[in-house]
Design an enzyme around this catalytic site. Structure first.
Site, short mmCIF file in Angstrom:
data_model
loop_
_atom_site.label_atom_id
_atom_site.label_comp_id
_atom_site.label_asym_id
_atom_site.label_seq_id
_atom_site.Cartn_x
_atom_site.Cartn_y
_atom_site.Cartn_z
N TYR A 40 0.26 12.79 13.37
CA TYR A 40 -0.29 12.12 12.19
C TYR A 40 -0.03 10.63 12.30
CZ TYR A 40 -0.71 10.48 7.38
OH TYR A 40 -1.07 9.77 6.26
N ASP A 54 3.30 -0.85 2.49
CA ASP A 54 2.14 0.04 2.36
C ASP A 54 1.42 -0.25 1.04
OD1 ASP A 54 0.31 2.03 2.81
OD2 ASP A 54 1.64 3.67 2.22
N ASP A 81 -4.40 8.57 8.57
CA ASP A 81 -4.58 7.96 7.26
C ASP A 81 -5.76 6.99 7.36
OD1 ASP A 81 -4.29 6.70 4.80
OD2 ASP A 81 -2.16 6.28 5.05
N ASP A 83 -6.63 5.38 4.22
CA ASP A 83 -6.50 4.77 2.89
C ASP A 83 -7.65 5.20 1.97
OD1 ASP A 83 -4.15 3.65 3.66
OD2 ASP A 83 -4.91 1.64 3.97
N HIS A 108 -7.89 11.25 6.27
CA HIS A 108 -7.88 11.53 4.84
C HIS A 108 -8.27 10.27 4.07
CE1 HIS A 108 -3.91 9.70 3.96
NE2 HIS A 108 -3.40 10.39 4.96
N GLU A 110 -8.57 8.70 0.07
CA GLU A 110 -7.94 8.92 -1.23
C GLU A 110 -8.73 8.30 -2.37
OE1 GLU A 110 -4.41 5.65 -1.20
OE2 GLU A 110 -4.65 6.89 0.60
N CYS A 118 1.33 3.04 -1.64
CA CYS A 118 1.94 4.27 -1.16
C CYS A 118 1.95 5.31 -2.28
CB CYS A 118 3.37 3.99 -0.70
SG CYS A 118 4.36 5.47 -0.40
N ARG A 153 -7.85 13.30 -0.27
CA ARG A 153 -6.54 13.10 -0.91
C ARG A 153 -6.73 12.59 -2.34
NH1 ARG A 153 -1.71 8.82 0.85
NH2 ARG A 153 -1.38 8.04 -1.25
N GLU A 183 -1.56 14.72 -3.49
CA GLU A 183 -0.39 13.89 -3.19
C GLU A 183 0.68 14.02 -4.27
OE1 GLU A 183 1.64 12.69 -1.36
OE2 GLU A 183 1.23 10.58 -0.86
N ASN A 205 2.29 16.67 1.95
CA ASN A 205 2.91 15.45 2.47
C ASN A 205 4.41 15.55 2.24
OD1 ASN A 205 3.31 12.90 3.47
ND2 ASN A 205 2.50 11.83 1.67
#
Length: 289
Positions: A40, A54, A81, A83, A108, A110, A118, A153, A183, A205
């Site tokens: 990942y 982040d 990731d 974002d 992913h 989000e 984060c 996500r 998440e 996660n």
């Protein structure tokens, strides 16, 4: 078999995929060498390698560039990731194209506003459910191979409720996502509820010290999770080791010798490159020498 197809095969096996977080090629190779089935690429870790928190400060190009380098250094699938997809549906469409072109197996996307934070920090903000689902539709339409995995996500547990998170996850799955990523569930009861209420494969996660309670990987698999990412394991360990070693050096102490330059380079394919030193020379000249 492509990396994306390899990941699909792993998902079809019904055995939970455990993907530790890589921040670069060194950590990516270490994960593959340790025998894990997937890597990942953590956005937080990628941000840290560039000197940032982040906070959504890294561009799509920087994220794809790091992912491409890691892909080229390993022989197992990379989940990355991405974002928020770096903007609206148009940006998401291009984001999928670039990650897929780089050989990444899954990303992913989000539902936070851009720039994001984060998932285990306070004061996150969400886009509307309609905007989020539009991004998921765009992501599904953008991929060239159906093997490329879209992970949806949602950070809505922290901002609204677990019910909203489940509804967004299910809506994403109904509109082209392959895996749901709720998440930061905040209790063991919520961790248990997610795979029961979400109508498709779920990702957990595992962020130690974050908002989600500690959980054993065996327990997560038993609860029905398809993927567990462990993004901070190596980054946190690296920072601890750096602080300790540098503190010792400041006091004039060296650690015990654990290897040599040759052993270090061997981890990164030195033997293959040594063979290439003479493999392409003129055979007549080589014989004469």
């Amino acid at each position: 078999m492509s990396n994306a197809a390899k990941l699909r095969s792993l998902l079809a096996s019904r055995k939970m995929i455990v993907a530790p977080g890589a921040i670069d090629c060194i950590t990516g190779r270490a994960i593959a060498r340790a025998g894990f089935s997937a890597v990942y690429m953590t956005g937080a870790g990628t941000s840290a390698t560039l000197g940032y928190p982040d906070y959504g400060l890294i561009t799509m190009t920087e994220m794809v560039g790091n992912a491409a380098r890691i892909v080229n250094s390993i022989d197992i699938p990379l989940i990355s990731d991405s974002d928020t997809g770096f903007g609206n549906e148009l940006n998401v469409f291009r984001t999928v194209q670039e990650f897929e072109r780089a050989g990444v197996a899954a990303i992913h996307i989000e539902d936070q506003v851009f720039p994001k934070k984060c998932g285990h920090l306070e004061n996150k903000e969400l886009v509307s459910r309609e905007d989020f689902i539009a991004k998921i539709r765009a992501a599904a339409a953008a991929r060239k191979s159906k093997d490329f995995t879209i992970i949806a996500r949602t950070d809505s547990r922290a901002v609204v409720s677990l019910d909203e998170a489940v509804e967004r996850a299910n809506a994403a799955l109904a509109n082209g996502a392959d895996v749901a990523f709720v998440e930061a569930p905040q209790t063991m009861a919520e961790i248990e509820a997610v795979p029961k209420r979400v109508k498709g494969p779920c990702l957990l996660n595992v962020v130690r010290g974050g908002k989600t309670p500690e959980i054993e990987l065996e327990t997560a698999e038993r609860l029905g999770y398809a993927i567990a990412i462990v993004p901070g394991l190596l980054l946190g360990g690296i920072l601890q080791i750096c602080d300790r070693l540098l503190g010792d050096l400041k006091e004039g102490r060296f650690p015990p010798v654990t290897g040599s330059p040759a052993k270090t380079f061997a981890r990164f394919g030195a033997a293959e490159w040594d063979e290439r030193r003479t493999a392409f020379r003129d055979p007549i000249k080589a014989a004469a020498e």
